[in-house]
Design a protein around this motif. Structure first.
Motif, PDB file in Angstrom:
ATOM      1  N   THR A  23      52.250  13.346  11.856  1.00  0.00           N
ATOM      2  CA  THR A  23      51.832  14.748  11.676  1.00  0.00           C
ATOM      3  C   THR A  23      51.032  15.275  12.860  1.00  0.00           C
ATOM      4  OG1 THR A  23      49.778  14.143  10.514  1.00  0.00           O
ATOM      5  CG2 THR A  23      51.752  14.528   9.166  1.00  0.00           C
ATOM      6  N   LEU A  29      56.917  18.153  12.000  1.00  0.00           N
ATOM      7  CA  LEU A  29      56.418  18.563  10.683  1.00  0.00           C
ATOM      8  C   LEU A  29      57.522  19.012   9.730  1.00  0.00           C
ATOM      9  CD1 LEU A  29      53.139  20.454  11.688  1.00  0.00           C
ATOM     10  CD2 LEU A  29      53.400  18.105  10.878  1.00  0.00           C
ATOM     11  N   VAL A  33      58.633  17.358   6.141  1.00  0.00           N
ATOM     12  CA  VAL A  33      58.666  18.072   4.855  1.00  0.00           C
ATOM     13  C   VAL A  33      60.014  17.866   4.185  1.00  0.00           C
ATOM     14  CG1 VAL A  33      58.623  20.352   3.767  1.00  0.00           C
ATOM     15  CG2 VAL A  33      56.958  19.784   5.552  1.00  0.00           C
ATOM     16  N   ARG A  34      61.077  18.015   4.964  1.00  0.00           N
ATOM     17  CA  ARG A  34      62.430  17.863   4.413  1.00  0.00           C
ATOM     18  C   ARG A  34      62.695  16.443   3.941  1.00  0.00           C
ATOM     19  NH1 ARG A  34      65.445  21.348   9.212  1.00  0.00           N
ATOM     20  NH2 ARG A  34      64.792  23.420   8.455  1.00  0.00           N
ATOM     21  N   VAL A  38      55.518  15.061   1.977  1.00  0.00           N
ATOM     22  CA  VAL A  38      54.349  15.733   1.405  1.00  0.00           C
ATOM     23  C   VAL A  38      53.851  15.010   0.150  1.00  0.00           C
ATOM     24  CG1 VAL A  38      53.554  17.845   0.269  1.00  0.00           C
ATOM     25  CG2 VAL A  38      54.930  17.994   2.353  1.00  0.00           C
ATOM     26  N   VAL A  60      47.732  16.241   5.494  1.00  0.00           N
ATOM     27  CA  VAL A  60      48.088  17.288   4.533  1.00  0.00           C
ATOM     28  C   VAL A  60      47.845  18.669   5.141  1.00  0.00           C
ATOM     29  CG1 VAL A  60      47.432  18.348   2.332  1.00  0.00           C
ATOM     30  CG2 VAL A  60      47.757  15.872   2.475  1.00  0.00           C
ATOM     31  N   LEU A  63      50.583  19.404   7.691  1.00  0.00           N
ATOM     32  CA  LEU A  63      51.851  19.716   7.035  1.00  0.00           C
ATOM     33  C   LEU A  63      51.825  21.074   6.344  1.00  0.00           C
ATOM     34  CD1 LEU A  63      52.861  16.284   5.470  1.00  0.00           C
ATOM     35  CD2 LEU A  63      54.143  17.557   7.197  1.00  0.00           C
ATOM     36  N   SER A  64      50.652  21.499   5.911  1.00  0.00           N
ATOM     37  CA  SER A  64      50.577  22.754   5.163  1.00  0.00           C
ATOM     38  C   SER A  64      50.988  23.962   5.994  1.00  0.00           C
ATOM     39  CB  SER A  64      49.161  22.965   4.608  1.00  0.00           C
ATOM     40  OG  SER A  64      48.226  23.197   5.649  1.00  0.00           O
ATOM     41  N   ALA A  66      53.691  23.918   7.862  1.00  0.00           N
ATOM     42  CA  ALA A  66      55.131  23.832   8.089  1.00  0.00           C
ATOM     43  C   ALA A  66      55.925  24.561   7.019  1.00  0.00           C
ATOM     44  CB  ALA A  66      55.559  22.367   8.140  1.00  0.00           C
ATOM     45  N   ALA A  69      56.415  23.381   3.213  1.00  0.00           N
ATOM     46  CA  ALA A  69      55.339  22.494   2.777  1.00  0.00           C
ATOM     47  C   ALA A  69      54.495  23.069   1.645  1.00  0.00           C
ATOM     48  CB  ALA A  69      54.457  22.129   3.967  1.00  0.00           C
ATOM     49  N   ALA A  72      56.102  22.323  -1.593  1.00  0.00           N
ATOM     50  CA  ALA A  72      56.083  20.890  -1.881  1.00  0.00           C
ATOM     51  C   ALA A  72      54.693  20.441  -2.326  1.00  0.00           C
ATOM     52  CB  ALA A  72      56.516  20.113  -0.635  1.00  0.00           C
ATOM     53  N   MET A  73      53.657  21.006  -1.746  1.00  0.00           N
ATOM     54  CA  MET A  73      52.295  20.630  -2.132  1.00  0.00           C
ATOM     55  C   MET A  73      51.969  21.093  -3.544  1.00  0.00           C
ATOM     56  SD  MET A  73      50.041  21.074   1.333  1.00  0.00           S
ATOM     57  CE  MET A  73      50.508  20.134   2.800  1.00  0.00           C
TER      58      MET A  73
END
Length: 386
Positions: A23, A29, A33-34, A38, A60, A63-64, A66, A69, A72-73
């Motif tokens: 990350t 990123l 995610v894909r 996450v 985290v 990634l947030s 991206a 994301a 996903a979170m």
């Protein structure tokens, strides 16, 4: 990702460490995610280990930003743990958590999931007052702005969010801008107006400056003037700086929209003797007369300017009104297509006051006699009497 989810304790730990390292490179990123990275990182954060070693939390946060994301979170149940970290973690953990929450809050696809999470609003408000980090406070204010825009205005007011946001005005520019944005959004809710009025001096200062926050502050002041909250309107009406700002906005250098907004606000504030005196002493009569004659201003605004002039036409101010062209404005308003019962009644009362001074009497004799004669046949007995 598979090892981080299904591996034994040792392999899971190593996999998490690798994901955290990945990350650090922004180009990875979206791919992460894909690939489903996450969920295991959120689970690791939820386990509480991120408080002692915040690598997972930093991952985290990274990634947030991206694409994909935030959703996903939310799906991984990450919002509640982030709120808990703000409440219970140290300054460094708090900074990471509020940054991640802001990224979730500003995402149109997840804000509806973020806004109602228990404790989030109070956690953000607490950050505004206790954090010494300007960036962290800015992120908290921006998160509250997103939550307010999503509809949770009463909840922010109940959590004493207005005081926290007002405390940001006059501070660092980015934080001031986000706070002004949140305040402007909250001002759509009349229930916030009494609390917002406690920061009137700061809002007026901001509205009269050339900063990026100016438009937010001006819009907020107009809502306080016209929202119907007695405390807020009384504060506006008794504020020399607020009235002077509105009179300044009447000037020909302002847009027609701005001039119309200022007239509307003054109309709602001009009921008290104090506010009338402030409008007159700020040069408001000449400015209102100019608006009433301005073809570039909407007819509704010209009518409201005439109503304000009528309200100002008391014994204390009739000489100023008459000598500045107020009589002509009222006579013109009586013959305008927009003239209604309210305008007719207000003009009749005002003309009765204005005829008592030499300038008013002279103006009425030169141009107002036909209109006054016409008022004698008005169906309203009070109008005929005046």
């Amino acid at each position: 990702v598979r090892q981080a989810i299904t591996g034994d304790s040792d392999r899971k730990g190593r996999a998490i460490d690798i994901l955290c390292q990945l990350t650090l490179q922004e180009s990875h990123l979206v791919t992460m995610v894909r690939a489903g990275a996450v969920a295991p990182l959120v689970q690791q954060m939820k386990s509480g280990k991120a408080v002692g070693d915040d690598a997972e939390l930093r991952a985290v946060v990274a990634l947030s930003h991206a694409d994909g994301a935030p959703e996903a979170m939310v799906a991984a149940g990450g919002i509640g743990p982030l709120v808990s970290l703000i409440e219970d973690g140290g300054e460094r953990v708090e900074a990471h958590a509020i940054t991640a929450l802001h990224n979730l809050a500003r995402c149109a696809r997840t804000i509806k999931d973020v806004a109602p999470v228990p404790g989030l609003i109070r956690a953000c408000v607490a950050v505004l007052t206790r954090s010494s980090d300007a960036d962290v406070r800015t992120a908290a204010a921006a998160t509250l702005a997103c939550i307010s825009e999503a509809g949770s205005k009463p909840e922010i007011v109940s959590a004493d969010g207005v005081a926290g946001l007002l405390s940001m005005l006059g501070g660092e520019a980015a934080g001031e801008l986000e706070s002004a944005r949140a305040i402007c959004s909250l001002s759509e809710f009349t229930g916030s107006h009494a609390a917002l009025a406690t920061g009137l001096d700061s809002l007026v200062r901001l509205a009269d400056a050339s900063s990026a926050s100016r438009d937010f502050a001006i819009t907020t002041l107009h809502r306080l003037a016209g929202g119907g909250d007695a405390f807020a309107q009384a504060a506006m009406a008794s504020s020399e700086a607020a009235i002077a700002l509105l009179v300044k906005q009447l000037g020909s250098s302002s847009t027609s929209v701005s001039r119309a907004q200022a007239v509307s606000s003054l109309l709602r504030l001009c009921g008290s003797a104090e506010s009338k005196g402030l409008i007159v002493s700020s040069g408001g009569v000449a400015a209102l007369v100019a608006v009433a004659h301005a073809d570039s201003v909407p007819a509704a605004a010209r009518r409201e300017a005439a109503l304000v002039i009528a309200s100002l036409s008391t014994t204390l101010h009739h000489a100023v009104i008459a000598s500045t062209g107020g009589v002509e404005v009222l006579i013109n308003a009586l013959s305008a297509p927009s003239c209604d019962a309210e305008m007719t009644s207000a003009a009749a009362v005002a003309l009765r006051e204005l005829v008592a001074c030499d300038a008013g009497r002279s103006s009425l004799l030169s141009m107002g006699v036909p209109s006054c004669v016409k008022l004698l046949s008005d169906p309203n007995s009070e109008v005929r009497l005046n």
